[in-house]
Design an enzyme around this catalytic site. Sequence first.
Site, mmCIF file in Angstrom:
data_model
loop_
_atom_site.group_PDB
_atom_site.id
_atom_site.type_symbol
_atom_site.label_atom_id
_atom_site.label_comp_id
_atom_site.label_asym_id
_atom_site.label_seq_id
_atom_site.Cartn_x
_atom_site.Cartn_y
_atom_site.Cartn_z
ATOM 1 N N HIS A 9 -10.074 -7.576 -6.142
ATOM 2 C CA HIS A 9 -11.139 -8.350 -5.515
ATOM 3 C C HIS A 9 -12.396 -8.306 -6.376
ATOM 4 O O HIS A 9 -12.711 -7.282 -7.002
ATOM 5 C CB HIS A 9 -11.492 -7.771 -4.141
ATOM 6 C CG HIS A 9 -10.425 -7.934 -3.108
ATOM 7 N ND1 HIS A 9 -9.302 -8.716 -3.292
ATOM 8 C CD2 HIS A 9 -10.319 -7.424 -1.847
ATOM 9 C CE1 HIS A 9 -8.556 -8.663 -2.197
ATOM 10 N NE2 HIS A 9 -9.155 -7.894 -1.311
ATOM 11 N N CYS A 66 -10.943 -2.884 2.279
ATOM 12 C CA CYS A 66 -10.911 -2.869 0.820
ATOM 13 C C CYS A 66 -12.196 -3.409 0.195
ATOM 14 O O CYS A 66 -12.748 -2.806 -0.739
ATOM 15 C CB CYS A 66 -9.709 -3.659 0.315
ATOM 16 S SG CYS A 66 -9.536 -5.318 1.014
ATOM 17 N N ARG A 106 13.558 -2.501 10.065
ATOM 18 C CA ARG A 106 14.085 -3.396 9.029
ATOM 19 C C ARG A 106 14.243 -2.690 7.686
ATOM 20 O O ARG A 106 15.122 -3.034 6.892
ATOM 21 C CB ARG A 106 13.164 -4.603 8.849
ATOM 22 C CG ARG A 106 13.040 -5.495 10.046
ATOM 23 C CD ARG A 106 12.275 -6.778 9.701
ATOM 24 N NE ARG A 106 10.995 -6.491 9.059
ATOM 25 C CZ ARG A 106 9.881 -6.251 9.720
ATOM 26 N NH1 ARG A 106 9.894 -6.226 11.046
ATOM 27 N NH2 ARG A 106 8.742 -6.029 9.080
ATOM 28 N N SER A 107 13.384 -1.726 7.424
ATOM 29 C CA SER A 107 13.411 -1.041 6.127
ATOM 30 C C SER A 107 14.126 0.299 6.176
ATOM 31 O O SER A 107 14.340 0.923 5.127
ATOM 32 C CB SER A 107 11.977 -0.830 5.626
ATOM 33 O OG SER A 107 11.327 -2.066 5.430
ATOM 34 N N VAL A 141 0.836 -1.204 0.000
ATOM 35 C CA VAL A 141 0.000 0.000 0.000
ATOM 36 C C VAL A 141 0.868 1.249 0.000
ATOM 37 O O VAL A 141 0.569 2.232 -0.694
ATOM 38 C CB VAL A 141 -0.965 -0.017 1.195
ATOM 39 C CG1 VAL A 141 -1.754 1.288 1.272
ATOM 40 C CG2 VAL A 141 -1.931 -1.197 1.094
#
Length: 343
Positions: free
Chosen positions: A248, A128, A40-41, A15
């Site tokens: 979806h 969503c 971590r990023s 996202v």
Amino acid sequence: MKKYNVAILGATGAVGQEFISLIEERKFPFSGLKLLASSRSAGKILKVAGKDYVVEEATVDSFSGVEIALFAGGSASKEFAPAAVKAGAVVIDNSSTFRMDPTVPLVVPEVNPEAARNHQGIIANPNCSTIIMVMALKPIHDRARIRRVVVSTYQAVSGAGKEGIDELTEQVRAISEGQSVQAKILPSASLDKHYQIAFNLLPQIDVFLEDGYTKEEMKMVHETRKIMNEPELAITATTVRVPVYRSHSESINLELEQALSVEEAKKLLASFPGVIVQDNPAEMEYPMPLFVSGRNEVFVGRVRLDDSVKNGLNLWVVGDQIRKGAALNALQIAELLIADDLL
């Protein structure tokens, strides 16, 4: 046009990456930009509108000077949203944390833009599947009043994140090479038991509740009622994970208070912003996730009367759940706040 200081929390996820693409596509008016993620990023370099930005580790002090904070979702929202609001930002949050809080607006800009006016620093982005569904329900409800909704969803593996995509890919590869299949993610990584998704369907998204419904199914019920300001609207949902990468699909059966012809329903839907009617059975034309992926609109087809009930109507609805079902809807909320001077 005035430009705004923006932060994206969860910038390296699916996202968050879609936020970046849409900011570029829509030429969103930002001056400063903070890209925030977990430790971590941190340190990764991402390019936005031709400029390199270093991803920072999110802390409660990350939001100084930020005016619009776009939260990609997840458990971090509970910790960081109050801090961002305290720092002066308006938070548009894609997690489920605040959706049913009566003090937090739950907004789909085409459906209930007026709700954004009541924000107190946080606006929730709906689930969503809910967003995709209410885009089709709203024009019909305004004209003929919906009495009951029965919805079954066919939800792509990207709804479970990059891990869901990777697991489908790996399972298909393993099967094609005659190897054993490993299932570690679906229906939910947090559960003790997992099932193969390749060439299979999983009638469970999220965990089960005491009444036998899943959390995902009840999100569709409760969120739709809140968005449409219809607390007594009868809704029942069955949500299913399918081996599709992205977008979806939803089979929606409606019982209306007033009669509505197929042609009138199509006209109402086609005139609603953000909806495209693709419905030509003679030419086998109807919405499919393969072709809707990457599109901003919600596509509706297979519009037909349900003769088994009075004033019944069937719809087939498909939308890109990472775009309109998540990042696009959130960015549209930000655009609404700017247009209506609600920051």
